[in-house]
Design an enzyme around this catalytic site. Structure first.
Site, PDB file in Angstrom:
ATOM      1  N   SER A 150       0.829  -1.196   0.000  1.00 46.62           N
ATOM      2  CA  SER A 150       0.000   0.000   0.000  1.00 46.62           C
ATOM      3  C   SER A 150       0.864   1.247   0.000  1.00 46.62           C
ATOM      4  O   SER A 150       1.819   1.350   0.784  1.00 46.62           O
ATOM      5  CB  SER A 150      -0.894  -0.014   1.249  1.00 46.62           C
ATOM      6  OG  SER A 150      -1.583   1.211   1.408  1.00 46.62           O
ATOM      7  N   SER A 151       0.557   2.208  -0.864  1.00 51.46           N
ATOM      8  CA  SER A 151       1.260   3.489  -0.933  1.00 51.46           C
ATOM      9  C   SER A 151       2.753   3.252  -1.193  1.00 51.46           C
ATOM     10  O   SER A 151       3.111   2.752  -2.258  1.00 51.46           O
ATOM     11  CB  SER A 151       1.012   4.293   0.337  1.00 51.46           C
ATOM     12  OG  SER A 151       1.422   5.628   0.178  1.00 51.46           O
ATOM     13  N   SER A 152       3.641   3.542  -0.254  1.00 50.71           N
ATOM     14  CA  SER A 152       5.060   3.254  -0.465  1.00 50.71           C
ATOM     15  C   SER A 152       5.266   1.779  -0.768  1.00 50.71           C
ATOM     16  O   SER A 152       6.103   1.412  -1.605  1.00 50.71           O
ATOM     17  CB  SER A 152       5.865   3.655   0.777  1.00 50.71           C
ATOM     18  OG  SER A 152       7.217   3.278   0.654  1.00 50.71           O
TER      19      SER A 152
END
Length: 445
Positions: A150-152
């Site tokens: 998720s995200s990074s």
């Protein structure tokens, strides 16, 4: 600390935002999350946690699940559904913890030169070591290794599929960016050229970056699933299209979907062959994965069923993608017999032409418009498009907009107005209602 910095740290540290409404407890099982301190070569200085379910086959698959900036492996373990799914289906989950500071918390290194080539160093090599540890210590199947995050962590998912295509068999990236979106560490924070909404490379440029990460690789590239919220402003929704362009180019696919559907309310899915899936989650911000999305990723990996009789990791059809995708009728819903955006004669204006490609679902659509310069090139361009009755524009990227309904004018922004003879650029917009029948008209300056 800026508002953007506060949001990003708060999101990833406890996954309150990165998991949407999901508030999960660790799965009920005798198995537990265990930290491993000596797992091998670790140039990224990372921490490793591993979850090995009690009930598993002799050679279980391995899933690497990665958190967002400011978060941790244990946080992603307790705040996502992957561990409970591993109890059900018998796969090992590795939860890496990033340790490199990026100015607003610890994030996975997707910016350094060392991280951008196979065996170059930094976090990718550390993650490879974690996979090898799971193989040697727990009998993990090296031919069935998958990445998600998720995200990074979503960024690192796309990164690992580029750098280690020989190790990972598929990936599911939530709110990520294309491989090599960040030129260096200075370009990583929000507001940099990757995440400020101005990133716009050609599919060929994106694909070449992946191929350069492991130039000696000649095998089959891993399939990928891409997820993004349409209201995500932290990692802009427009980057979903850039990721689509990268991975369709890597797989030698058209950017026109082979099918579209809505598996659940507000989940609008485009499929490009069997290798690339893209989910636009209507109304979602920087808040994925939410309930049910981890299961969809596991299904894409093919881990929700018994191991195939073909040797693991080398199925005839890429894992998680049946010959005929379930839930897709012969004619995908919302797609007329003639594919939208491909008129027989591309409409054009003085010095440029424009075509539109449409991804439509009940109640909304995303349109991608390609502007191509004529023989004289352009210093700027504008595109006029009349929307059907009841339709309106709700968001736009890589262009300026005048009007929301009826006849809407789009014009270049500072970085994509000047085009040489025959050169093209793209912009996109999201709308409510039906986009069927829109015909763009282009004028060059």
């Amino acid at each position: 600390m800026s508002r953007m910095k506060t949001v990003l740290v708060g999101l990833a540290s406890a996954l309150v935002l990165a998991t949407g409404v999901v508030a999960l407890s660790p799965p009920a099982s005798a198995a537990s999350l265990v930290e491993v301190t000596n797992f091998g070569n670790n140039p990224g200085g990372m921490r490793m946690h591993i979850y090995v379910p009690d009930n598993r086959p002799a050679n279980p698959p391995i899933v690497v699940a990665m958190h967002g900036c400011g978060g941790s492996g244990p946080g992603f373990y307790s705040g996502s559904e992957f561990a409970s799914l591993s109890n059900q289906y018998g796969f090992i989950v590795i939860y890496p913890s990033a340790m490199q500071e990026a100015g607003f918390g610890r994030c996975f290194d997707t910016w350094s030169d060392a991280s951008k080539r196979r065996g170059g160093g930094s976090d990718p090599v550390s993650i490879e070591s974690m996979v090898n540890y799971a193989r040697t210590q727990h009998g993990g199947d090296i031919n069935r290794v998958y990445a998600t995050g998720s995200s990074s962590g979503g960024m690192m998912t796309q990164h690992m599929l580029a750098v280690y295509p020989d190790l990972f068999k598929a990936g599911a990236s939530f709110m990520g960016v294309p491989f090599n979106c960040f030129a260096n560490a200075a370009a990583y924070p929000p507001g940099g050229p990757c995440t400020n909404g101005t990133m716009n490379r050609t599919p060929q440029q994106w694909g070449d970056m992946v191929r350069a990460a492991h130039p000696g690789f000649t095998g089959t590239r891993p399939p990928i699933q891409l997820w993004h919220g349409t209201n995500d402003t932290l990692v802009p929704y427009s980057l979903l299209q850039e990721s689509i362009e990268q991975w369709t180019n890597v797989h030698g696919l058209s950017q026109t979907p082979t099918s579209t559907d809505t598996p659940q309310a507000n989940w609008n899915r485009r499929r490009f062959g069997t290798q690339v899936e893209a989910y636009a989650i209507q109304g979602a911000g920087h808040s994925l994965p939410s309930t049910g999305m981890a299961r969809a990723a596991i299904q894409f990996f093919g881990l929700d069923r018994a191991a195939p009789t073909t040797p693991p990791g080398n199925p005839t059809t890429p894992p998680g993608n049946p010959t005929t995708p379930p839930g897709n009728p012969t004619t995908p819903p919302g797609n007329p017999t003639t594919p939208p955006g491909n008129p027989t004669t591309p409409p054009g204006g003085a010095g440029c032409s424009a075509t539109v490609s449409l991804n439509q679902w009940t109640g909304g659509f995303v349109a991608t418009v390609r502007v191509t310069a004529g023989s004289a090139g352009t210093n700027g361009w504008s595109v006029s498009m009349t929307l059907p009755g009841g339709a309106s524009v709700t968001g736009v990227w890589n262009a300026n907009r005048s009007g929301n309904s009826g006849t809407v004018q789009f014009s270049n922004v500072s970085y994509n107005g000047r085009l040489g003879s025959g050169q093209s650029t793209e912009f996109g917009f999201q709308g409510s209602g039906s986009g069927s029948g829109m015909t763009p008209s282009c004028t060059a300056s």
